[in-house]
Design an enzyme around this catalytic site. Structure first.
Site, PDB file in Angstrom:
ATOM      1  N   ASP A  67     -27.224 -54.108  79.857  1.00 33.97           N
ATOM      2  CA  ASP A  67     -26.128 -53.770  78.957  1.00 33.97           C
ATOM      3  C   ASP A  67     -26.224 -53.470  77.820  1.00 33.97           C
ATOM      4  OD1 ASP A  67     -26.585 -56.509  78.661  1.00 33.97           O
ATOM      5  OD2 ASP A  67     -24.745 -57.225  79.755  1.00 33.97           O
ATOM      6  N   ASP A 136     -17.043 -67.053  80.267  1.00 34.05           N
ATOM      7  CA  ASP A 136     -16.135 -67.437  81.352  1.00 34.05           C
ATOM      8  C   ASP A 136     -16.587 -67.038  82.428  1.00 34.05           C
ATOM      9  OD1 ASP A 136     -16.756 -64.888  80.967  1.00 34.05           O
ATOM     10  OD2 ASP A 136     -14.756 -63.782  80.306  1.00 34.05           O
ATOM     11  N   HIS A 138     -19.163 -63.837  83.548  1.00 32.21           N
ATOM     12  CA  HIS A 138     -19.445 -63.379  83.145  1.00 32.21           C
ATOM     13  C   HIS A 138     -21.590 -62.457  83.252  1.00 32.21           C
ATOM     14  CE1 HIS A 138     -19.546 -62.617  78.797  1.00 32.21           C
ATOM     15  NE2 HIS A 138     -21.223 -62.613  79.337  1.00 32.21           N
ATOM     16  N   GLU A 143     -17.426 -59.266  83.922  1.00 27.92           N
ATOM     17  CA  GLU A 143     -15.877 -59.668  83.379  1.00 27.92           C
ATOM     18  C   GLU A 143     -14.856 -60.347  84.487  1.00 27.92           C
ATOM     19  OE1 GLU A 143     -15.728 -61.695  80.913  1.00 27.92           O
ATOM     20  OE2 GLU A 143     -16.392 -59.990  79.084  1.00 27.92           O
TER      21      GLU A 143
HETATM   22  C1  F6R Z   1     -26.618 -59.942  77.836  1.00 29.74           C
HETATM   23  C2  F6R Z   1     -25.702 -60.186  78.948  1.00 29.74           C
HETATM   24  C3  F6R Z   1     -24.398 -61.606  79.036  1.00 29.74           C
HETATM   25  C4  F6R Z   1     -24.861 -62.683  78.370  1.00 29.74           C
HETATM   26  C5  F6R Z   1     -24.052 -63.662  78.057  1.00 29.74           C
HETATM   27  C6  F6R Z   1     -24.130 -65.065  77.605  1.00 29.74           C
HETATM   28  O1  F6R Z   1     -27.301 -58.055  77.801  1.00 29.74           O
HETATM   29  O2  F6R Z   1     -25.062 -59.808  80.132  1.00 29.74           O
HETATM   30  O3  F6R Z   1     -23.837 -61.191  80.106  1.00 29.74           O
HETATM   31  O4  F6R Z   1     -26.134 -62.885  79.282  1.00 29.74           O
HETATM   32  O5  F6R Z   1     -23.058 -62.900  77.645  1.00 29.74           O
HETATM   33  O6  F6R Z   1     -24.906 -65.172  76.259  1.00 29.74           O
HETATM   34  P1  F6R Z   1     -25.226 -65.808  75.317  1.00 29.74           P
HETATM   35  O7  F6R Z   1     -27.110 -66.298  75.927  1.00 29.74           O
HETATM   36  O8  F6R Z   1     -25.594 -65.839  74.235  1.00 29.74           O
HETATM   37  O9  F6R Z   1     -24.314 -67.539  75.320  1.00 29.74           O
END
Ligand code: F6R
Length: 248
Positions: A67, A136, A138, A143
């Site tokens: 992303d 959540d 994702h 989401e």
């Molecule tokens: C990042 C991504 C997100 C993260 C998720 C967890 O490229 O796609 O889905 O993997 O938000 O983030 P952290 O690792 O910061 O807890």
């Protein structure tokens, strides 16, 4: 689904790097699906160390990231392009021309997503997709929703995600409200999916995602259907599932 329980973040990072190294060694021209955020930083550090020791070669590797924030260019320190350069790409012998992320500078969402899907079609399915998980549920920026979005799309970030990501910005107002993300079908088409999770704050979502029903309201739950899904998580992140987990 296979669960590997680790002591802590460092142990998780080393074991994740072991698995990624194995894929790279067996297939030097592999396609790696990569993630940003706090979870993979230690894994990337371990991969860099192995490269420096002469044990890993990135020269033929292609990477596709999950992303990118809409509206941020690669020179913006908050962009995921910047993150990847800082945390991995600039430290190894990867060809920058073979590192792909959605183009955050493209204002036209349809164009940006279509172009990224075309890149993903050309690279082919990832040999390994690395994932973190949001509070959540994702994955990428998919989401909670009523359906699983298949291909690359533009998302309005959930409040919870904006809150969680605000730690990387100087103020909450600076956090972009939209992002381009790889779709669930693309993530599921990877030959192997590796999720890394650390910390007690992720324990509840881990229980919901992998020991609850498969539902687009918990996007990561779809991974229960992936034929080669590996979850590497530390004890704190697995604390809600107690004895259910199995080590390997
Ligand atoms: C990042 C991504 C997100 C993260 C998720 C967890 O490229 O796609 O889905 O993997 O938000 O983030 P952290 O690792 O910061 O807890």
């Amino acid at each position: 689904m296979r669960i590997i329980r680790t002591r802590d973040y460092e142990d998780m990072s080393r074991k994740a790097a072991n698995l990624i190294s194995a894929v790279m060694t067996m297939k030097p021209d592999c396609v790696l699906g990569l993630a940003t955020g706090s979870s993979p930083v230690g894994t990337y550090r371990n991969l860099i160390r192995r490269y420096e020791n002469g044990d890993l070669d990135f020269s033929q590797v292609t990477t596709v990231n999950l992303d990118e924030y809409k509206g941020l260019d690669g020179e913006n320190p908050q962009s995921y392009r910047y993150f990847m350069r800082e945390n991995l790409f600039s430290h190894v012998n990867i060809d920058p021309a073979r590192t792909f992320l959605p183009d955050g500078t493209e204002e036209d969402s349809e164009k940006a997503c279509g172009a990224y899907d075309e890149i993903l079609r050309r690279t082919g399915p990832a040999d390994l997709q690395l994932l973190g998980i949001g509070h959540d549920g994702h994955i990428g920026f998919n989401e909670p929703a009523d359906t699983f979005a298949k291909m690359t799309h533009c998302v309005d970030l959930a409040e919870m995600t904006i809150e969680a990501n605000a730690r990387f910005f100087s103020s909450r107002e600076e956090v972009p409200t939209q992002a381009y993300t790889m779709g669930i079908q693309t993530i599921m088409s990877a030959a192997k999916v590796l999720m890394i999770v650390s910390g007690a704050d992720k324990a509840e979502i881990i229980r919901k995602a992998f020991f609850g029903p498969v539902t687009p309201q918990v996007p990561a739950s779809i991974l229960q259907f992936h034929p080669d899904f590996v979850l590497i998580a530390d004890e704190a992140a697995l604390s809600e599932i107690g004895k259910i987990s199995v080590g390997v």
